[in-house]
Design an enzyme around this catalytic site. Structure first.
Site, PDB file in Angstrom:
ATOM      1  CE  LYS A   6       2.074  30.872 -21.199  1.00 59.94           C
ATOM      2  NZ  LYS A   6       3.008  31.370 -20.169  1.00 59.94           N
TER       3      LYS A   6
ATOM      4  CE1 TYR B 193      -1.557  29.692 -20.830  1.00 62.59           C
ATOM      5  CE2 TYR B 193      -1.105  27.808 -22.245  1.00 62.59           C
ATOM      6  CZ  TYR B 193      -0.782  28.591 -21.149  1.00 62.59           C
ATOM      7  OH  TYR B 193       0.306  28.272 -20.371  1.00 62.59           O
TER       8      TYR B 193
ATOM      9  CG  ASN C  19       0.234  17.937 -21.672  1.00 69.35           C
ATOM     10  OD1 ASN C  19      -0.782  18.497 -21.302  1.00 69.35           O
ATOM     11  ND2 ASN C  19       0.402  17.534 -22.935  1.00 69.35           N
TER      12      ASN C  19
ATOM     13  CG  LEU D 236       9.291  30.139 -14.072  1.00 74.46           C
ATOM     14  CD1 LEU D 236       9.566  29.227 -12.872  1.00 74.46           C
ATOM     15  CD2 LEU D 236       9.560  29.398 -15.370  1.00 74.46           C
TER      16      LEU D 236
ATOM     17  N   PRO E 196      13.943 -16.155  21.064  1.00 75.93           N
ATOM     18  CG  PRO E 196      14.401 -14.946  23.009  1.00 75.93           C
ATOM     19  CD  PRO E 196      13.345 -15.158  21.965  1.00 75.93           C
ATOM     20  N   GLY E 197      16.297 -18.834  21.126  1.00 73.59           N
ATOM     21  CA  GLY E 197      16.491 -20.279  21.087  1.00 73.59           C
ATOM     22  C   GLY E 197      15.811 -20.991  19.943  1.00 73.59           C
TER      23      GLY E 197
END
Length: 402
Positions: free
Chosen positions: A123, A119, A148, A64, A310-311
């Site tokens: 490659k 580039y 991409n 890579l 509560p209640g």
């Protein structure tokens, strides 16, 4: 099996090494009987001696390493072709003919907008070097031309528009979009890593190229990630801006399994700065307790948290079509429901000790009573539709008639 990963600290390398280590440590169990004994990470500051040792021991090599954004275009050839040559020479020196994968680029097609790319030329030269190596040694080579790429840990403001958009939008920084209609082919990092591990198992996906288009071909010279997505720059930015508004709107966008939106959302979240990882919710409080909306969806309603002191009794209303789940997660309470026009009451005693979901049925008036004298009753409430103040479909009526 021992694996060598060059360029191990790059975007793809980090993700691949992390998953290979998960497999080695027995944390990832979705790759059959694949066993990994060692993962050798090699990067720019590693020594030639390390490379030689790794090349001598490796059973598979993922190459890579490469140059994406040099100051001098001439560095493309040195960084891409040059290191590939060094790697193959070292494998040859060690007498190791294990399979070798090459990370190339769609730009190596030198077609269309990639014509003349320095580039791409570097490659392409690396690809031919690998093919020549295979012909001379009989070693298996796997050449991938990636389009991409996007996903977590990708460096922003470098060579990925998606990473830059995610980083900037997450920080309320401006972005530049020259042409919203420009379409990208995109591969998500998890899909790429899954393909790399498939290649490790001899299950790579082969292809040929027609121009810059990968065409699946079981006997193809090249390899490909079988899952990719196409989206315009405008579509990407619009999605990201929707994700960025979620803490204010509470609306989760539609993110179906396998969709580009789902993968992009995960990517966006990985770029959030610390100050945005947590965000406040609006608590509607009164003497009875509080009600806080958590999430909204476009098609599947909303989720809220209700806290009753509560209640206290809450509810005492019914709906024509709206329905809900009440799930008590803390405290002790009683849920009551009565079909409109009847006297029969359905009673459900509920507790955070034994969590269950109770339907609030359409056409039934309902309530929830905190039976404790000391503890709050905490209930997760899901409703099949988001509240619309113009059509609330909510009608007051006590469950127990007076």
């Amino acid at each position: 099996m021992k694996i060598l990963v060059t360029g191990a600290r790059g975007f793809v390398g980090q993700n691949l090494v992390a998953q290979l280590n998960n497999i080695k440590e027995g944390k990832a169990r979705n790759y059959g009987d694949l066993k990994i004994n060692a993962v050798f990470s090699y990067d720019i500051d590693s020594s030639p001696e390390e490379l030689e040792r790794y090349c001598a021991e490796a059973d598979f090599v993922f190459n890579l390493a490469g140059v994406n954004r040099p100051q001098n275009p001439a560095e493309f050839m040195a960084g891409n072709f040059g290191f590939a040559s060094t790697l193959l020479d070292m494998l040859t020196k060690c007498g190791n003919r294990c399979p070798v994968m090459l990370s190339s680029s769609i730009q190596a097609t030198l077609q269309g907008r990639y014509a003349g790319s320095e580039y791409g030329k570097s490659k392409k030269a690396g690809e031919e070097l690998f093919f020549d190596y295979a012909a001379k040694t009989g070693a298996k080579v796997l050449v991938y031309r990636f389009p991409n790429l996007f996903g977590k840990w990708c460096r922003p403001n470098y060579n990925s528009a998606v990473a830059t958009f995610c980083y900037n939008i997450a920080r309320d920084l401006p972005i530049t979009v020259n042409d919203r209609a420009t379409e990208l082919e995109l591969v998500y990092i998890d899909d790429l890593v899954d393909e790399m591990i498939a290649a490790l198992q001899g299950k790579e996906h082969r292809c040929e190229f027609v121009g810059a288009e990968a065409v699946p071909d079981a006997s193809g010279r090249y390899c490909m990630v079988p899952v990719s997505h196409r989206a315009t720059l405008g579509e990407i930015v619009d999605l990201l801006e929707t994700f960025a508004r979620q803490p204010q709107t509470l609306v989760l966008p539609e993110i179906p399994t396998g969709s580009f939106a789902k993968k992009l959302y995960s990517t966006y979240l990985s770029y959030l700065p610390k100050e945005k990882v947590a965000f406040p919710l609006k608590m509607n409080t009164d003497p009875r307790g509080s009600f806080t909306e958590l999430l909204r969806t476009a098609q599947c309603g909303q989720v809220s948290i209700n806290i009753s002191k509560p209640g206290i009794t809450k509810g005492e209303h019914w709906h024509h079509s709206k329905w809900e789940f009440f799930m008590v997660v803390a405290g002790h309470g009683l849920i009551q429901e009565r079909k409109i026009g009847t006297d029969e009451i359905l009673n459900f005693e509920v507790s955070g000790e034994h969590i269950e979901a109770v339907h609030m049925l359409p056409g039934y008036t309902h309530n929830i009573i905190n039976l404790s004298d000391t503890e709050n009753l905490v209930t997760v409430m899901w409703c099949n539709e988001c509240f619309d103040p113009d059509r609330p479909d909510t009608y007051a009526e006590k469950v127990v008639k007076q």
